[in-house]
Design a protein around this motif. Structure first.
Motif, PDB file in Angstrom:
ATOM      1  N   ASN A  18      -4.521   3.362  -5.516  1.00 55.04           N
ATOM      2  CA  ASN A  18      -5.592   2.664  -4.822  1.00 55.04           C
ATOM      3  C   ASN A  18      -5.249   2.031  -3.271  1.00 55.04           C
ATOM      4  O   ASN A  18      -6.222   1.461  -2.687  1.00 55.04           O
ATOM      5  N   SER A  19      -4.453   2.473  -2.847  1.00 57.32           N
ATOM      6  CA  SER A  19      -3.901   2.394  -1.214  1.00 57.32           C
ATOM      7  C   SER A  19      -3.613   3.603  -1.164  1.00 57.32           C
ATOM      8  O   SER A  19      -3.887   3.154   0.391  1.00 57.32           O
ATOM      9  N   GLY A  20      -3.892   4.756  -0.526  1.00 59.58           N
ATOM     10  CA  GLY A  20      -4.801   5.735  -0.161  1.00 59.58           C
ATOM     11  C   GLY A  20      -6.432   5.392   0.515  1.00 59.58           C
ATOM     12  O   GLY A  20      -6.733   4.681   0.151  1.00 59.58           O
ATOM     13  N   ALA A  21      -6.234   6.339   1.081  1.00 56.96           N
ATOM     14  CA  ALA A  21      -7.729   6.309   1.902  1.00 56.96           C
ATOM     15  C   ALA A  21      -8.914   6.581   0.406  1.00 56.96           C
ATOM     16  O   ALA A  21      -9.464   5.769   0.747  1.00 56.96           O
ATOM     17  N   LEU A  22      -8.425   7.530   0.049  1.00 57.99           N
ATOM     18  CA  LEU A  22      -9.624   7.885  -1.668  1.00 57.99           C
ATOM     19  C   LEU A  22      -9.240   7.360  -2.111  1.00 57.99           C
ATOM     20  O   LEU A  22     -10.541   6.486  -2.575  1.00 57.99           O
ATOM     21  N   GLY A  23      -8.541   6.219  -2.141  1.00 57.20           N
ATOM     22  CA  GLY A  23      -8.631   5.182  -3.831  1.00 57.20           C
ATOM     23  C   GLY A  23      -8.974   4.609  -2.848  1.00 57.20           C
ATOM     24  O   GLY A  23     -10.140   3.175  -4.010  1.00 57.20           O
ATOM     25  N   GLU A  41      -7.336  -2.338 -10.504  1.00 59.75           N
ATOM     26  CA  GLU A  41      -6.934  -0.995  -9.351  1.00 59.75           C
ATOM     27  C   GLU A  41      -5.481  -1.361  -9.995  1.00 59.75           C
ATOM     28  O   GLU A  41      -4.130  -2.053  -9.800  1.00 59.75           O
ATOM     29  N   LEU A  42      -4.388  -0.041  -9.727  1.00 60.32           N
ATOM     30  CA  LEU A  42      -3.253  -0.112  -9.956  1.00 60.32           C
ATOM     31  C   LEU A  42      -2.599   1.101  -8.966  1.00 60.32           C
ATOM     32  O   LEU A  42      -3.537   1.994  -7.883  1.00 60.32           O
ATOM     33  N   GLY A  43      -1.302   0.341  -8.061  1.00 60.18           N
ATOM     34  CA  GLY A  43      -0.781   1.147  -7.389  1.00 60.18           C
ATOM     35  C   GLY A  43       0.630   0.623  -7.375  1.00 60.18           C
ATOM     36  O   GLY A  43       1.112   0.279  -8.061  1.00 60.18           O
ATOM     37  N   ARG A  44       1.063   0.961  -5.867  1.00 60.60           N
ATOM     38  CA  ARG A  44       2.526   0.904  -6.835  1.00 60.60           C
ATOM     39  C   ARG A  44       2.875  -0.559  -5.437  1.00 60.60           C
ATOM     40  O   ARG A  44       4.141  -1.120  -5.791  1.00 60.60           O
ATOM     41  N   SER A  45       1.690  -1.396  -5.499  1.00 58.81           N
ATOM     42  CA  SER A  45       2.489  -3.087  -5.148  1.00 58.81           C
ATOM     43  C   SER A  45       1.321  -3.737  -5.587  1.00 58.81           C
ATOM     44  O   SER A  45       0.941  -5.186  -5.542  1.00 58.81           O
ATOM     45  N   THR A  46       0.652  -3.284  -6.807  1.00 62.34           N
ATOM     46  CA  THR A  46      -0.036  -4.261  -7.306  1.00 62.34           C
ATOM     47  C   THR A  46       0.924  -5.009  -8.443  1.00 62.34           C
ATOM     48  O   THR A  46       1.557  -4.446  -8.907  1.00 62.34           O
ATOM     49  N   THR A  77      -6.272   8.917  -8.112  1.00 60.73           N
ATOM     50  CA  THR A  77      -6.250   9.613  -6.268  1.00 60.73           C
ATOM     51  C   THR A  77      -4.562  10.346  -6.291  1.00 60.73           C
ATOM     52  O   THR A  77      -4.887  10.649  -4.632  1.00 60.73           O
ATOM     53  N   SER A  78      -3.492   9.675  -6.298  1.00 59.00           N
ATOM     54  CA  SER A  78      -2.900   9.794  -6.018  1.00 59.00           C
ATOM     55  C   SER A  78      -1.831  11.271  -5.302  1.00 59.00           C
ATOM     56  O   SER A  78      -2.584  12.176  -6.634  1.00 59.00           O
ATOM     57  N   GLY A  79      -1.111  11.426  -4.478  1.00 58.75           N
ATOM     58  CA  GLY A  79      -0.617  12.801  -4.414  1.00 58.75           C
ATOM     59  C   GLY A  79       0.546  12.852  -2.913  1.00 58.75           C
ATOM     60  O   GLY A  79       0.262  12.498  -2.407  1.00 58.75           O
ATOM     61  N   LEU A  80       0.949  13.996  -3.173  1.00 58.56           N
ATOM     62  CA  LEU A  80       1.939  15.258  -1.832  1.00 58.56           C
ATOM     63  C   LEU A  80       2.589  15.733  -1.349  1.00 58.56           C
ATOM     64  O   LEU A  80       2.352  16.257  -2.194  1.00 58.56           O
ATOM     65  N   LEU A  81       1.681  16.014   0.039  1.00 59.34           N
ATOM     66  CA  LEU A  81       2.053  16.884   0.805  1.00 59.34           C
ATOM     67  C   LEU A  81       2.945  17.134   1.907  1.00 59.34           C
ATOM     68  O   LEU A  81       3.410  17.707   1.753  1.00 59.34           O
ATOM     69  N   HIS A  82       2.912  15.989   1.597  1.00 57.43           N
ATOM     70  CA  HIS A  82       4.114  15.381   3.515  1.00 57.43           C
ATOM     71  C   HIS A  82       4.711  13.822   3.597  1.00 57.43           C
ATOM     72  O   HIS A  82       4.014  12.897   2.965  1.00 57.43           O
ATOM     73  N   ARG A  83       5.930  13.717   3.724  1.00 56.22           N
ATOM     74  CA  ARG A  83       6.279  12.712   4.532  1.00 56.22           C
ATOM     75  C   ARG A  83       7.598  12.372   4.755  1.00 56.22           C
ATOM     76  O   ARG A  83       7.900  13.897   5.173  1.00 56.22           O
TER      77      ARG A  83
END
Length: 233
Positions: A18-23, A41-46, A77-83
């Motif tokens: 839920n924390s990303g732009a699309l979420g 909503e579910l995410g790392r901070s929920t 909606t989650s995904g990882l391309l870079h960090r």
């Protein structure tokens, strides 16, 4: 007024990531849909939290929400391309095992556990969608590069396809889809060429919800673009 038609009246939605732009955009559209009775909503901070890099959190969250099931719509909606420490590879020589493992964890291994634990919470006539990427298409790969991201999204597509076959045996009227959102204005796309032409997250989420709404049980297991085009594997 935006309204999903295929999920019935008073449908309930669950957004994972839920924390990303699309979420955030998915949640906003669904809350504004008069046919939606509620958005979880579910995410790392929920609470409960879901972190795709913490497998125990996935199972625990699903267990804690089981009493609220079924959900008519579930979207991952989650995904990882870079960090930091993770960048798309331009060549084989750039592959690093730690980065490869991290990308696969978020884009394939974590989603596999989400499918395992959350598909049982889906309504027998509901829809679940997982956000993939066109670059995960093996047949459409003409530029090369981006090894971890491409391979992890290809793995995700296979997971969705395989899970959809099993889902069809149990719930033949349900739908499980792999969706390509296109280039969206977000932290994921910002550093890369093409970001200037990216679409607003609100627009992309609306388009993806429309694809879900128009889909049929026969489309379950398919890989679709935001414009409804079927993408080759």
């Amino acid at each position: 007024m935006f309204r999903l038609q295929s999920l019935g009246t008073e449908y309930r939605a669950l957004i994972i990531g839920n924390s990303g732009a699309l979420g955030k955009a998915f949640c906003e559209h669904l809350r504004n849909d008069p046919g939606c009775a509620g958005v979880t909503e579910l995410g790392r901070s929920t609470t409960p939290a879901v972190d795709l890099e913490d497998p125990t959190s996935i199972a625990a969250a699903a267990q804690s929400l089981a009493h609220q099931a079924p959900y008519q719509l579930i979207v991952l909606t989650s995904g990882l391309l870079h960090r930091q420490g993770v960048q798309p590879e331009k060549s084989l020589a750039a592959i690093e095992p730690e980065a490869l493992q991290a990308v696969f964890q978020v884009n394939a291994l974590g989603p596999a556990l989400v499918l395992r634990d959350f598909l049982p919470l889906l309504d027998r006539k509901g829809a679940m969608a997982v956000l993939s990427a066109r670059v995960g298409s093996i047949g459409d790969n003409r530029l090369g590069g981006w090894y971890a991201y491409r391979a992890s999204k290809a793995a995700l597509n296979m997971l969705v396809k395989t899970a959809a076959i099993e889902l069809a045996r149990q719930s033949p009227h349900a739908r499980l889809l792999s969706l390509h959102p296109g280039t969206v204005q977000s932290a994921l796309s910002l550093p890369f060429r093409g970001a200037a032409a990216a679409r607003p997250a609100s627009q992309a989420a609306m388009e993806l919800l429309s694809v879900i709404d128009r889909s049929l049980p026969a489309d379950s297991g398919g890989f679709f673009s935001y414009n409804g085009e079927r993408i080759e594997w």
